[in-house]
Design a protein around this motif. Structure first.
Motif, PDB file in Angstrom:
ATOM      1  N   SER A  71       5.786   0.959   5.711  1.00 33.08           N
ATOM      2  CA  SER A  71       5.242  -0.387   5.924  1.00 33.08           C
ATOM      3  C   SER A  71       4.288  -0.789   4.810  1.00 33.08           C
ATOM      4  O   SER A  71       3.908  -1.948   4.711  1.00 33.08           O
ATOM      5  N   ARG A  72       3.924   0.165   3.943  1.00 38.10           N
ATOM      6  CA  ARG A  72       3.038  -0.201   2.843  1.00 38.10           C
ATOM      7  C   ARG A  72       3.798  -0.795   1.668  1.00 38.10           C
ATOM      8  O   ARG A  72       3.191  -1.387   0.779  1.00 38.10           O
ATOM      9  N   ALA A  73       5.116  -0.550   1.640  1.00 33.05           N
ATOM     10  CA  ALA A  73       5.881  -0.984   0.478  1.00 33.05           C
ATOM     11  C   ALA A  73       6.689  -2.212   0.841  1.00 33.05           C
ATOM     12  O   ALA A  73       7.864  -2.111   1.162  1.00 33.05           O
ATOM     13  N   VAL A  74       6.041  -3.362   0.813  1.00 32.64           N
ATOM     14  CA  VAL A  74       6.777  -4.574   1.164  1.00 32.64           C
ATOM     15  C   VAL A  74       7.002  -5.402  -0.081  1.00 32.64           C
ATOM     16  O   VAL A  74       6.158  -5.453  -0.971  1.00 32.64           O
ATOM     17  N   PRO A  90      10.015  -4.268   4.445  1.00 30.60           N
ATOM     18  CA  PRO A  90       9.541  -2.932   4.061  1.00 30.60           C
ATOM     19  C   PRO A  90      10.655  -2.075   3.449  1.00 30.60           C
ATOM     20  O   PRO A  90      11.806  -2.477   3.431  1.00 30.60           O
TER      21      PRO A  90
END
Lengths: 104, 308, 509
Positions: A51-54, A60
């Protein structure tokens, strides 16, 4: 604190709990519950990470999602086989614990 | 999807940890399993909050639903004596204290690792979304499962197949005493079964461009089958039609892969023009097989004279 | 065919054969299995030729480049493992064809005690067991092994490990209800190992954003994440590989299973764990200055050699004895790991050759030995070592095979086991690891003691008549397979040179 960090930490707690139960429990079904909670924790860490890599549209990283989906299916397959073995062992030996855990 | 933490998330996390602990530590295994099922459902909510709706569907249907049903069924078959456990199953003894410390130590190391991760983190989002146009579908998770990393998914279907083969190897189980006939069940079946089939088909179709897919659809179909079994017991022995049904998904997936290898592209290389159709073909076969497999995992099989 | 095509064939043939075996049912499963073994072995031979000629073969599954996609790679080490699996596996398949067919005729069963259902209080019949399911399950296990050896992606390795683990558990379950506890223990531990492994993979992905082995090798740096990941993955693999002191699940599982299953598990399935440990420490983390990992594994290996040997000596029954011997032999493979690392200098290549040669010789010899045990069980009705008198006269083929296999396991010339141990000791001497040399020699002595004790029964006169009066015969054809595998273990003495050349293919500078 970001969403990812919160759920990541929650996942770590689940990992520790599940691992403890899997190692320490004597009833096989409880060990299986421990392994499944351990799995849930491991997967939660992965999805939190994803979820941090959007990208710009807010989507995501799909690769960890695919990994977790695969992991869920594999874990349930293994659990199903383990439960069948547990039932068989119980019918044969009369106990739902592994031989080394049973009271002498 | 919001990246900031809402009060809902705090409540959810606390509930998850608490329920997880209850599920592991409840002396009554029946309570423990029920708590585990609720834990699974809350976990699905967590997946939604983290932007993973496909995973949420799978968790609810398979992780909580199927697993929960299997656990309850096993408890029922173990009987009162089989389900008995000590009053403090996870209680600390000197021996267990060492293990508890090790688990806490591991948790500490994991926390440190997580905190040390770089702030900006790209992952594989870029490449995955860039290639989406060539993948034949517009749901990135479906693209990853069925196209980019199809080999993993093929082997995963093999794992499901193995589970049911293992079940067939184990001997026949004595049947549970039949439940009292329930008029509600018949009515429920007449409504829910067709609904399950339709929604499963919808999940399969929509998986190409929205959350959904073969696994989720299969779990729903299997759930319908389990309902039927509760009203009118089924058995899935290793007869030729059942064997064909369980192996169909794996065989089609493998067959398409080999066909692609033979006709130039490479193993499991779908030409962009055909990718969508091929993925749908594989997913349809897979959904049918996986549904039969999951149902088989629940109802068990009788090997008897089967195998012809 | 191009190298890539052979690689695809190696991956796909066992899986396709499994589909055929399942569809064919009781009548045709064995035929599908044998045909699959033949085609699968041809595919591996083709791939080996391509690797020897053209170097490392690589195929991108689906045409997607790593790390988005999954790359399959065949280098020297992978090819050697694939060859070992195909050839020994084919031998086991031939034996199984006769074994499962004959079991119904002779009615021999292998459970340690007569199986009985505690609740019902009556003995079970064993004739309903669906033994034909051995074929699809074994073929899926073989497919998993091939996929594992070829895999270049950490998560893909997890999936192949799960496939292999479940298949192995299902194979153990073929032994019947008495083996349920052993199979269950194996499954629980396999699940635990997998979860720890995935946790490690996750940390690596989080830190370096790729799952591909080659890319990770290039990117990984000494860091908390990498170290923790290494520890988790190694622990998970140790559990799955039955390395001392986490070995306790193996002897009951391998001891209880039917002979061809024990052979497949001890000879082939456990090697996957060793291969992955080697891949992890020699390849993935090979460029990092971490000595502690391989050295720790070497120490555990020493423990396994000694503990396994001592436990084997104490066994009264043949199959558990052979199973403990597996625990000990796996120790030698681990001992080679620190010697094969970059810290060992020029001796490294020799140590890796030693490890692979030992793995292959063990596979052939151990498979042969378990198959001999199966024939002995068929002839005597039990496997109590003390009472297996005179089997040299009754089963000369089996006795010969057993003797040759024992020679290889102990490490006496002129066998593959001898050459492997020689290379191992040579590497240890060059590295100055005198303790290791002592352990290897002690282990060989222990092996000699328990193996020759069992072998000595062959020459003893007489022996108790089998219960029931009638003299059961062990069929000849399976014994020929045992003999062939034992001769293979001997013949492997000759492949040291070509093996070293093969292993040199694809070694990163």
């Amino acid at each position: 604190m970001s969403l990812a960090l919160l759920y990541g930490l929650a996942g770590i707690v689940l990992v520790a709990m599940g691992l403890y139960a899997a190692l320490v429990a004597r009833h096989v079904l409880r060990r299986l519950l421990g392994l499944n909670v351990l799995g849930a924790g491991v997967f939660m860490m992965l999805v939190a990470l994803a979820s941090r890599a959007v990208d710009s549209a807010g989507r995501p990283d799909p690769v960890p999602h695919a990994m977790v989906l695969t992991g869920i299916v594999v874990a349930v397959s293994a659990t199903a086989l383990a439960l069948a073995l547990l039932r068989r062992m119980h019918r044969h030996d009369g106990s739902a614990q592994l031989p080394e855990d049973r009271a002498p | 999807m919001a990246a900031e933490v809402h009060a809902l998330d705090l409540v959810l996390v606390v509930l998850l940890v608490w329920l997880g602990w209850r599920a592991l530590a409840s002396a009554d295994l029946f309570k423990a399993v029920v708590q585990f099922i609720v834990f699974g459902l809350l976990l699905s909510l967590a997946w939604v909050r983290l932007g993973a709706p496909d995973v949420a569907l799978a968790e609810a249907a398979i992780g909580a639903g199927l697993a929960g049903a299997l656990l309850l069924d096993t408890l029922a078959r173990l009987g009162r004596d089989g389900a008995a456990d000590e009053t403090r199953p996870l209680g600390l003894t000197p021996a267990r204290a060492g293990i508890a410390l090790a688990c806490l130590g591991l948790a500490g190391l994991l926390v440190a690792s997580v905190l040390l991760l770089p702030e900006s983190w790209r992952g594989l989002t870029g490449p995955a979304l860039q290639q989406l146009g060539n993948s034949g579908v517009s749901n990135p998770v479906t693209a990853t499962l069925l196209n980019y990393r199809g080999w993993d998914t093929l082997l995963e279907v093999g794992v499901l197949l193995l589970a049911v083969l293992g079940l067939w190897i184990l001997d026949v189980e004595p049947p549970l005493p039949p439940p009292a006939p329930d008029p509600m069940l018949g009515l429920l079946l007449r409504i829910l079964l067709p609904l399950a089939v339709v929604v499963a088909g919808y999940l399969l179709w929509v998986g190409a461009h929205a959350p959904g897919g073969a696994f989720q659809g299969a779990a729903l179909l299997a759930a319908g089958g389990v309902l039927w079994h509760l009203a009118r017991p089924l058995s899935l022995p290793a007869t030729a039609p059942v064997r064909a049904a369980v192996v169909l998904g794996f065989a089609v997936f493998l067959g398409v892969g080999v066909a692609m290898a033979a006709f130039g592209g490479g193993f499991l290389s779908f030409p962009p023009a055909w990718a969508g159709a091929l993925i749908l073909l594989i997913e349809t076969a897979a959904m049918l097989s996986i549904a039969v497999i999951m149902l088989g995992l629940f109802v068990g099989g009788r090997t008897g004279k089967a195998g012809e | 065919m191009s190298g890539g095509a052979w690689l695809i064939a190696v991956a796909a043939v066992p899986l396709a054969a499994a589909v055929a075996a399942l569809l064919a049912g009781r009548r045709g499963a064995a035929a599908a299995g044998l045909l699959g073994s033949l085609l699968g072995t041809v595919a591996v031979l083709g791939l080996a030729a391509a690797v020897l000629d053209g170097g490392v073969q690589e195929v991108l599954m689906g045409g997607w480049a790593a790390p988005l996609g999954i790359a399959l790679r065949a280098d020297g080490l992978a090819t050697a493992m694939l060859l070992m699996t195909a050839i020994v596996g084919s031998g086991i398949a031939l034996y199984a064809w006769r074994y499962f067919g004959a079991a119904h005729a002779t009615g021999a069963h292998e459970s340690p005690a007569p199986p009985h259902d505690v609740r019902a209080g009556r003995p079970e019949t064993t004739t309903d067991r669906p033994d034909w399911l051995f074929w699809p399950v074994w073929l899926l296990a073989w497919g998993a092994l091939n996929a594992l050896y070829l895999s270049g992606d950490l998560f893909n390795l997890y999936v192949t490990l799960e496939l292999l683990g479940l298949a192995a558990v299902a194979l153990v379950a073929l032994a019947g209800a008495g083996a349920a506890a052993a199979a269950l223990r194996y499954l629980l531990l396999a699940l635990l190992g997998s979860m720890l492994y995935i946790l490690g993979v996750e940390l690596l992905y989080a830190a370096y954003q790729t799952l591909d082995l080659q890319q990770l090798r290039a990117r990984v740096q000494p860091s908390l994440s990498a170290g923790l990941a290494a520890a988790l993955m190694t622990t998970g693999l140790l559990v799955k590989t039955a390395v001392f002191p986490l070995h306790f699940w193996l002897p009951p599982a391998h001891g209880a299973a039917p002979a061809p299953v024990s052979a497949a598990l001890s000879a082939l399935v456990v090697k996957a764990g060793f291969y992955l440990l080697a891949r992890l420490w020699l390849d993935l983390f090979g460029a990092l200055p971490w000595q502690a990992g391989p050295v720790l594994l070497g120490v555990l290996g020493c423990g396994a050699v000694l503990w396994g040997g001592v436990q084997a000596l104490r066994q009264q029954r043949l199959k558990p004895m052979i199973a403990y011997s597996t625990v000990a032999q796996l120790g030698y493979l681990l001992i080679a790991l620190p010697l094969a690392g970059q810290g060992a200098g020029g001796a490294a290549a020799g140590a890796l050759t030693a490890a692979v040669l030992l793995a292959a010789s063990h596979a052939a010899a151990k498979a042969s030995m378990f198959l001999c045990a199966g024939s002995l069980l068929a002839a005597y009705g039990h496997d109590r070592i003390a009472a297996l008198a005179g089997f040299g006269a009754r089963l000369p083929l089996t006795a010969t095979a057993f003797a040759l296999a024992a020679l290889s396991l102990v490490g006496l010339p002129p066998t593959g086991g001898f050459v492997g141990k020689y290379l191992l000791v040579e590497a240890a001497v060059r590295a100055g690891a005198w303790g290791t040399v002592a352990v290897v020699l002690a282990g060989s002595l222990l092996s000699a003691m328990f193996l020759f004790h069992a072998l000595s029964r062959a020459f003893v006169e007489g022996g108790e008549p089998p219960p029931g009066g009638a003299v059961p015969r062990a069929p000849t054809a399976p014994q020929l397979v045992s003999l062939a595998l034992a001769l293979l273990a001997v013949g492997l003495a000759l492949v040291g040179g070509p093996l070293a050349a093969l292993l040199a293919t694809g070694v990163a500078p």
